[in-house]
Design a protein around this motif. Structure first.
Motif, PDB file in Angstrom:
ATOM      1  N   ASP A 163      34.976  27.428   0.716  1.00 29.66           N
ATOM      2  CA  ASP A 163      35.471  28.457   1.640  1.00 29.66           C
ATOM      3  C   ASP A 163      34.297  29.102   2.376  1.00 29.66           C
ATOM      4  N   ALA A 164      33.435  28.236   2.949  1.00 27.84           N
ATOM      5  CA  ALA A 164      32.216  28.690   3.620  1.00 27.84           C
ATOM      6  C   ALA A 164      32.327  28.501   5.129  1.00 27.84           C
ATOM      7  N   THR A 165      31.538  29.257   5.869  1.00 28.65           N
ATOM      8  CA  THR A 165      31.466  29.134   7.323  1.00 28.65           C
ATOM      9  C   THR A 165      30.706  27.870   7.691  1.00 28.65           C
ATOM     10  N   TYR A 166      31.204  27.127   8.666  1.00 33.44           N
ATOM     11  CA  TYR A 166      30.678  25.814   9.052  1.00 33.44           C
ATOM     12  C   TYR A 166      29.964  25.943  10.397  1.00 33.44           C
ATOM     13  N   VAL A 167      28.644  25.635  10.425  1.00 30.58           N
ATOM     14  CA  VAL A 167      27.867  25.740  11.666  1.00 30.58           C
ATOM     15  C   VAL A 167      27.126  24.423  11.899  1.00 30.58           C
ATOM     16  N   PRO A 168      27.537  23.598  12.880  1.00 33.28           N
ATOM     17  CA  PRO A 168      26.869  22.312  13.118  1.00 33.28           C
ATOM     18  C   PRO A 168      25.589  22.457  13.942  1.00 33.28           C
ATOM     19  N   PHE A 169      24.569  21.660  13.597  1.00 30.10           N
ATOM     20  CA  PHE A 169      23.341  21.551  14.371  1.00 30.10           C
ATOM     21  C   PHE A 169      23.106  20.082  14.697  1.00 30.10           C
ATOM     22  N   LYS A 170      21.940  19.756  15.227  1.00 26.47           N
ATOM     23  CA  LYS A 170      21.670  18.400  15.690  1.00 26.47           C
ATOM     24  C   LYS A 170      21.769  17.372  14.565  1.00 26.47           C
ATOM     25  N   ASP A 171      21.015  17.593  13.481  1.00 31.64           N
ATOM     26  CA  ASP A 171      20.981  16.620  12.388  1.00 31.64           C
ATOM     27  C   ASP A 171      21.387  17.211  11.053  1.00 31.64           C
ATOM     28  N   ASN A 172      22.051  18.340  11.085  1.00 27.71           N
ATOM     29  CA  ASN A 172      22.535  18.933   9.838  1.00 27.71           C
ATOM     30  C   ASN A 172      23.679  19.885  10.122  1.00 27.71           C
ATOM     31  N   VAL A 173      24.423  20.203   9.092  1.00 30.83           N
ATOM     32  CA  VAL A 173      25.470  21.204   9.172  1.00 30.83           C
ATOM     33  C   VAL A 173      25.118  22.303   8.193  1.00 30.83           C
ATOM     34  N   ARG A 174      25.176  23.533   8.636  1.00 31.64           N
ATOM     35  CA  ARG A 174      24.848  24.679   7.775  1.00 31.64           C
ATOM     36  C   ARG A 174      26.129  25.376   7.360  1.00 31.64           C
ATOM     37  N   LEU A 175      26.272  25.536   6.061  1.00 35.04           N
ATOM     38  CA  LEU A 175      27.381  26.291   5.505  1.00 35.04           C
ATOM     39  C   LEU A 175      26.839  27.623   4.998  1.00 35.04           C
ATOM     40  N   VAL A 176      27.561  28.694   5.273  1.00 40.06           N
ATOM     41  CA  VAL A 176      27.081  30.022   4.908  1.00 40.06           C
ATOM     42  C   VAL A 176      28.168  30.755   4.144  1.00 40.06           C
ATOM     43  N   LYS A 177      27.779  31.325   2.999  1.00 37.84           N
ATOM     44  CA  LYS A 177      28.716  32.140   2.238  1.00 37.84           C
ATOM     45  C   LYS A 177      27.944  33.046   1.276  1.00 37.84           C
ATOM     46  N   GLY A 178      28.279  34.307   1.278  1.00 35.06           N
ATOM     47  CA  GLY A 178      27.726  35.251   0.311  1.00 35.06           C
ATOM     48  C   GLY A 178      26.210  35.326   0.275  1.00 35.06           C
ATOM     49  N   GLY A 179      25.567  35.249   1.437  1.00 38.77           N
ATOM     50  CA  GLY A 179      24.108  35.350   1.481  1.00 38.77           C
ATOM     51  C   GLY A 179      23.391  34.063   1.124  1.00 38.77           C
ATOM     52  N   VAL A 180      24.120  32.981   0.896  1.00 28.60           N
ATOM     53  CA  VAL A 180      23.528  31.681   0.574  1.00 28.60           C
ATOM     54  C   VAL A 180      23.824  30.707   1.707  1.00 28.60           C
ATOM     55  N   THR A 181      22.827  29.908   2.097  1.00 35.55           N
ATOM     56  CA  THR A 181      23.042  28.856   3.088  1.00 35.55           C
ATOM     57  C   THR A 181      22.947  27.500   2.404  1.00 35.55           C
ATOM     58  N   ILE A 182      23.841  26.610   2.774  1.00 35.64           N
ATOM     59  CA  ILE A 182      23.838  25.234   2.269  1.00 35.64           C
ATOM     60  C   ILE A 182      23.656  24.325   3.466  1.00 35.64           C
ATOM     61  N   ASP A 183      22.537  23.623   3.529  1.00 41.06           N
ATOM     62  CA  ASP A 183      22.281  22.689   4.625  1.00 41.06           C
ATOM     63  C   ASP A 183      22.593  21.276   4.167  1.00 41.06           C
ATOM     64  N   VAL A 184      23.588  20.666   4.801  1.00 39.53           N
ATOM     65  CA  VAL A 184      23.930  19.266   4.550  1.00 39.53           C
ATOM     66  C   VAL A 184      23.280  18.457   5.658  1.00 39.53           C
ATOM     67  N   SER A 185      22.244  17.699   5.317  1.00 40.58           N
ATOM     68  CA  SER A 185      21.411  17.053   6.333  1.00 40.58           C
ATOM     69  C   SER A 185      21.660  15.559   6.434  1.00 40.58           C
TER      70      SER A 185
END
Length: 452
Positions: A69-91
């Motif tokens: 249940d995290a916010t989804y933010v796409p970039f060029k070569d990765n997607v950043r998920l953000v929740k509760g002060g933590v970022t998860i980068d799926v590269s």
């Protein structure tokens, strides 16, 4: 040396969601880079980096975003998920396998991976030895920001940069000019906020010894020259030995390290500490221009010039406007308490200084303390000024000032326009310190001052 601890993926934020997403998708998923380093070092984890094989990284990120249940933010070569002060980068993988992926990472402390079962891939030797070593020879060509990142890791972790990486940084230092300023600023913020800033800034601005840098022994052989040329160019400017022990550059570094120690001792919050360290580093950045203007005789006016130069430097490096404004102000004010201490200051003038700088006076004090502690100065005089400032702070009462408004002044015959704000500021000052005690006093004061 770094104590490497047993690994437990349960210590990684959202690890359970990542494991479930991997099981549902059949993907081959690994924790990589900084999260593995921080886990091994038992550092608090705010950023989780993962890469996956057998599935498109964006598809896996979407699945993980649903489960966490995290916010989804796409970039060029990765997607950043953000929740509760933590970022998860799926590269996006940097190779066909995890092993080849790791060989395209920046430093050996970061070319480590962790399976979802907690098995480490890669050699943690340099991490154990607290050494920063580049992974491959074109590492800085592929991303020149890694040059600055090396010093940021020194600041955050206290590690040493190995000689061969120092030499490569010297060879590639000019490439840092090509990095977008927004990315540079992000690294500088973390660099200046690190627990080992004093060690990192010394290395960053050092006169590069021949055994570490092929190009010679000038500070220009580092990223510092291309990011802070105004400071590096001041290393040849000597200062009056009556007051100073060091040239302009060395003094600036000493003040920055001194305010770092002060801020750490006072447990000052990160954002304010960053502003103070930047102000300390740049407080004399106007000295070379002042020196040249004054026919190489003195530095008169360097505080005002420095305020402008500091703003230019920070704009070039991508600083947000709120920090540019605060640092420029501190650079302009950094001599005030020293001048008061040397020349003396009347009570009312010091009170006015406190009144006009209420929000920044504490940082002005800290910058002045750091500036004078590292040079030849009679600190008793400065401490006396600070004591008088403390007394003025006790005397001030802003609630008294709020009893009079601009409308009140207009009602007393002051013409609408700029004169209202000018006179209102003066009235508020006198009310706050008790020079005016009533509305009748205000009326009489206005008659007197407008008559003049």
């Amino acid at each position: 040396m770094v104590d490497i601890v047993p690994l437990n993926t349960g210590d990684i934020p959202f690890a359970d969601d990542i494991i479930r997403a991997a099981a549902d998708s059949g993907a081959e998923v690994y924790f990589v880079g900084g999260v593995v380093r921080d886990l091994l070092m038992r550092r608090r984890i705010h950023d989780v980096d993962i890469t996956c094989f057998g599935i498109a990284y964006s598809e896996f990120a979407g699945l993980l975003a649903e489960k966490a249940d995290a916010t989804y933010v796409p970039f060029k070569d990765n997607v950043r998920l953000v929740k509760g002060g933590v970022t998860i980068d799926v590269s996006k993988p940097r190779g066909e396998t995890i092993e080849s992926d790791l060989q395209k990472r920046d430093f050996t402390i970061n070319n480590l991976a962790l399976t979802l079962k907690g098995e480490i891939i890669g050699d943690p030797y340099d991490l154990e030895k607290a050494l920063i070593r580049h992974v491959y020879t074109s590492v800085f060509d592929d991303d020149p920001l890694r040059i600055l990142r090396a010093f940021r890791f020194v600041s955050e972790c206290g590690f040493d940069i190995v000689p061969e990486t120092c030499r490569l940084i010297a060879d590639k230092a000019d490439k840092i000019k090509n990095v977008p300023k927004e990315r540079v600023y992000q690294e500088i913020f973390r660099f200046f906020s690190g627990s080992y800033f004093d060690k990192a800034v010394t290395l960053f601005f050092r006169k590069n010894p021949k055994d570490l840098f092929r190009k010679g022994n000038r500070t220009k052989n580092s990223a510092a020259y291309y990011l802070f040329p105004e400071l590096v160019d001041s290393e040849d400017i000597r200062q009056n030995s009556i007051f100073h022990r060091e040239n302009v550059l060395k003094h600036s570094l000493s003040v920055a390290k001194e305010i770092f120690k002060i801020a750490r001792g006072l447990n000052i919050a990160e954002e304010r500490r960053f502003v103070l360290i930047t102000a300390a580093l740049l407080h004399d950045c106007g000295k070379k221009e002042a020196w040249l203007r004054n026919n190489r005789k003195n530095f008169i006016g360097h505080d005002e010039l420095g305020s402008r130069v500091a703003a230019e430097i920070m704009k070039r490096l991508g600083y947000p406007n709120k920090y540019i404004k605060r640092v420029s102000f501190l650079v302009r004010q950094h001599l005030k308490l020293t001048i008061f201490a040397v020349n003396g200051v009347r009570k009312m003038k010091l009170q006015r200084f406190v009144f006009e700088n209420m929000d920044e006076v504490e940082d002005i004090i800290l910058l002045s303390l750091a500036d004078n502690r590292v040079k030849k100065f009679n600190m008793k005089r400065l401490y006396n000024i600070i004591l008088r400032i403390r007394n003025a702070q006790k005397e001030i009462d802003m609630s008294r000032a709020k009893t009079v408004s601009g409308s009140d002044l207009i009602g007393m015959g002051v013409d609408r326009g700029p004169e209202v704000s000018i006179l209102l500021k003066e009235v508020h000052f006198r009310l706050a310190f008790g020079y005016l005690k009533s509305m009748e006093d205000v009326k009489n004061f206005l008659k007197e001052i407008r008559g003049k």
